[in-house]
Design an enzyme around this catalytic site. Structure first.
Site, PDB file in Angstrom:
ATOM      1  N   GLU A 199     -46.569  28.838 -45.486  1.00 30.19           N
ATOM      2  CA  GLU A 199     -45.672  28.580 -44.331  1.00 30.19           C
ATOM      3  C   GLU A 199     -45.306  29.831 -43.569  1.00 30.19           C
ATOM      4  OE1 GLU A 199     -41.083  26.858 -44.078  1.00 30.19           O
ATOM      5  OE2 GLU A 199     -41.956  27.872 -45.950  1.00 30.19           O
ATOM      6  N   LYS A 208     -43.285  20.372 -40.082  1.00 23.85           N
ATOM      7  CA  LYS A 208     -42.607  20.324 -41.131  1.00 23.85           C
ATOM      8  C   LYS A 208     -41.371  19.323 -40.733  1.00 23.85           C
ATOM      9  CE  LYS A 208     -39.419  23.334 -44.161  1.00 23.85           C
ATOM     10  NZ  LYS A 208     -39.036  24.553 -44.384  1.00 23.85           N
ATOM     11  N   CYS A 235     -42.847  23.349 -47.509  1.00 27.01           N
ATOM     12  CA  CYS A 235     -41.851  24.040 -48.241  1.00 27.01           C
ATOM     13  C   CYS A 235     -40.859  22.675 -48.516  1.00 27.01           C
ATOM     14  CB  CYS A 235     -40.896  25.040 -47.390  1.00 27.01           C
ATOM     15  SG  CYS A 235     -40.008  26.170 -48.090  1.00 27.01           S
TER      16      CYS A 235
END
Length: 526
Positions: free
Chosen positions: A296, A353, A404
């Site tokens: 990430e 994300k 994440c």
């Protein structure tokens, strides 16, 4: 020891004894919640999950103390211990936050998530005391259905992590295979039901004078039967062989950059990132990989600046695909994204994300609290989430992506598997928490691999990076706070588990059975 405790008790005044009797149920509830919190990293005492809810169940149904406060104590104990890794964000010197405000933010976050998790348990206790019936099987069915429904509700919110199901990961892979049937709530239902029958056996034993009534209680037999039967079912699913046809093989390399957050956004960190990821890419290409995955925001650059980086130039030179974590652009806002760069240096696909971390990546209720939070911290409040219906095509077929915090939300992975995702790419940066958090994060990714029946590649900034097979077995796990590269062959799969096809049908079934039972009950009563 018992004699000393008895002598100590006799020395107490009557007033102190009464106070202790009042506080004892809350202490038991808190202690059992803490026991549930010890099931996950760093302790990993997963077996406690099968008994740690039973004391609360007994107290809620039999104690004269407030069932709601008892449940809150249990929930705070569980979530407070399980999520104690959040204290690792202090001190926030990497964000430029002074020591005292950093401590205030940390304590607020820890308290809030503990109380937020505790509120779930409180609602469960309220339902148990308000709507439950005397029949043991109906009560266990009701308690299980309500718990699963509340976890489903919480997992649909912006803040979620500690389902009861994840208490079994990564150690009890057998029971985690129930997730292939109806997702994480299948495992949660098993844990709640077993605890429920143990609690009912204890309640029945208290009303009987027979000394061994608890051991011989049919409810304890029911708990054992459920526990054994479900583990046998999980073992059957776990034992199925994995097809690994050569045409489905894909050799993937990962780079764990190990860039401390303290220097990530300053020139020193940028230089280290560019050098580390470019060198790692060349090394992996020399090992014959088909593609390379970075963590990430491996390169903390905006999309428009990526073509000028040496990593993307290396991709153009070598022609091997790279999945690069960086920042995307959306009008005046930005996204935390993963880009597919092909051999011509062009962006083939992009995933943004979806689940952002409150305070860390956005300010909840910004119109109300934005000014207050900005005075405590320079956090940028203008990051925006990706859409929930994204697909991520690659030159090797469609992939499932989680960045994440996405890993805590199984529905994101289920939906991508349902529309053709053949393997999982997980990119994370857990550098700002204590070491137990990335291990819990890895445990969540293992669950997602099992539920979707997919191979998973996990690249993180500081650890733990990993390769996981569809049975949840970790084939390779990186060190922590180290720079590492590794290459492994995975296999693209197009299977569809029952969970991928139908979603969380078990919770719906449990709720439907309860509605049917209560309808019949009220009809007969009328």
């Amino acid at each position: 020891m018992q004699l000393m405790m008895l002598m100590w008790w006799k020395k107490l005044s009557k007033k102190h004894r009464e106070k202790l009797k009042v506080l004892l149920p809350y202490f038991i509830a808190l202690a059992s919640g803490v026991s549930m919190g010890l099931t996950v990293a760093p302790v990993g005492a997963w077996f406690l999950a099968w008994i740690a809810l039973a004391p609360l169940w007994v107290l809620v149904l039999t104690s004269t103390s407030s069932p709601l406060l008892l449940a809150l104590a249990w929930g705070v104990g569980y979530h407070g211990v399980a999520l104690s890794w959040i204290t690792g964000i202090h001190p926030m010197n990497w964000l430029g936050v002074p020591w005292l405000p950093s401590l205030a933010i940390t304590l607020f976050c820890w308290s809030f998530i503990s109380l937020y998790g505790g509120s779930l348990v409180t609602l469960w206790a309220a339902a148990m005391t308000r709507f439950t019936v005397k029949n043991t099987w109906q009560r266990v069915l009701f308690g299980t259905a309500i718990w699963c429904a509340l976890e489903s509700l919480w997992s649909a919110s912006p803040l979620w992590w500690s389902s009861l199901a994840y208490t079994q990961s990564p150690h009890n892979l057998v029971i985690l295979h129930l997730g292939q049937l109806s997702g994480a709530n299948t495992v949660t239902a098993a844990i709640v039901a077993v605890n429920g029958f143990i609690a009912e056996a204890w309640i029945n034993a208290k009303t009987s004078s027979a000394p061994l009534r608890f051991v011989k209680n049919k409810n304890l037999t029911s708990a054992a039967a459920i526990l054994i039967t479900l583990h046998l079912l999980g073992f059957y699913l776990y034992s199925r062989p994995l097809a690994q046809p050569p045409e489905a093989a894909l050799k993937v390399g990962i780079i764990q950059g190990n860039i401390p957050n303290e220097i990530k956004l300053i020139p020193q960190g940028l230089r280290q990132a560019i050098a580390g990821y470019t060198t790692g890419y060349y090394n992996l290409v020399d090992q014959g990989v088909d593609a390379v995955l970075t963590p990430e925001t491996a390169l903390p650059y905006f999309q428009r600046d990526l073509p000028n980086t040496s990593l993307v130039q290396a991709v153009t030179e070598k022609g091997v695909v790279a999945w690069v974590g960086a920042f995307g652009q959306r009008e005046r806002s930005y996204t935390n994204s993963l880009f597919t760069f092909t051999g011509n240096g062009e962006i083939f696909s992009r995933y943004d994300k979806t689940k952002l971390v409150p305070l860390g990546e956005y300010i909840p209720f910004e119109g109300i609290f934005g000014g207050i939070v900005q005075r405590l911290s320079p956090l940028n409040a203008h990051q925006v989430p990706g859409k929930t219906n994204q697909i991520f095509d690659t030159p090797f077929g469609r992939a499932i992506v989680g960045i994440c915090y996405d890993s805590a939300f199984p529905e994101l992975f289920r939906r991508q598997a349902a529309v053709g995702g053949q393997f999982i790419l997980s990119a994370s940066n857990d550098a700002h928490y204590t070491a137990s958090m990335p291990f819990q994060h890895h445990a969540l990714d293992m669950m997602r691999a099992i539920e979707t029946d997919r191979w998973s590649v996990r690249a993180t900034n500081t650890g733990y990076s990993a390769f996981v097979d569809p049975h949840g077995r970790t084939l390779w796990l990186s060190g922590y706070n180290t720079y590492q590269t590794h290459a492994q062959t995975i296999y693209r799969r197009q299977t569809q588990t029952l969970y991928v096809r139908w979603g969380d049908w078990l919770t719906v079934l449990l709720l439907g059975l309860n509605i049917f039972i209560y309808t019949v009950f009220f009809i007969k009563k009328a």
